[in-house]
Design a protein around this motif. Sequence first.
Motif, mmCIF file in Angstrom:
data_model
loop_
_atom_site.group_PDB
_atom_site.id
_atom_site.type_symbol
_atom_site.label_atom_id
_atom_site.label_comp_id
_atom_site.label_asym_id
_atom_site.label_seq_id
_atom_site.Cartn_x
_atom_site.Cartn_y
_atom_site.Cartn_z
ATOM 1 N N ILE A 1 -4.700 96.627 -13.295
ATOM 2 C CA ILE A 1 -4.347 97.984 -12.884
ATOM 3 C C ILE A 1 -5.439 98.560 -11.987
ATOM 4 N N SER A 2 -6.705 98.322 -12.328
ATOM 5 C CA SER A 2 -7.780 98.889 -11.520
ATOM 6 C C SER A 2 -7.858 98.241 -10.138
ATOM 7 N N PHE A 3 -7.471 96.973 -10.016
ATOM 8 C CA PHE A 3 -7.436 96.321 -8.710
ATOM 9 C C PHE A 3 -6.077 96.457 -8.023
ATOM 10 N N GLN A 4 -5.222 97.297 -8.564
ATOM 11 C CA GLN A 4 -3.913 97.638 -8.019
ATOM 12 C C GLN A 4 -2.989 96.435 -7.840
ATOM 13 N N VAL A 5 -3.136 95.463 -8.723
ATOM 14 C CA VAL A 5 -2.179 94.363 -8.769
ATOM 15 C C VAL A 5 -0.939 94.831 -9.524
ATOM 16 N N LEU A 6 -1.174 95.584 -10.603
ATOM 17 C CA LEU A 6 -0.086 96.209 -11.350
ATOM 18 C C LEU A 6 -0.079 97.697 -11.056
ATOM 19 N N ASN A 7 1.103 98.275 -11.069
ATOM 20 C CA ASN A 7 1.260 99.685 -10.769
ATOM 21 C C ASN A 7 1.855 100.387 -11.981
#
Length: 95
Positions: free
Chosen positions: A29-35
């Motif tokens: 989530i922090s690396f914006q792979v998951l939203n």
Amino acid sequence: MISLFQILMLILSVAKFFIFAHFIMSWLISFQVLNLQQPLVAQIWYGLQRLLDPIYAPLRRILPNMGGLDLSPLVALLAIYALEIILRNNIALFY
């Protein structure tokens, strides 16, 4: 009594799995792979948070503030591993 030992080890293994899943998901989530705007991701994330918050909250009160770094999952995993070692070393009590 051996089944009690196996049940305790299973509970600790499931707790480890949830902590690892929460840890990996937080990085994704922090690396914006998951939203978090996706409903399934949000449900899993908030479910894991609600499940693990009773474990993390007392640890967060004890641990010093490290800025944006949360060490409570690491401490929780160390505590689980310590419990597993204690249970394995005292398996004779379950016979």
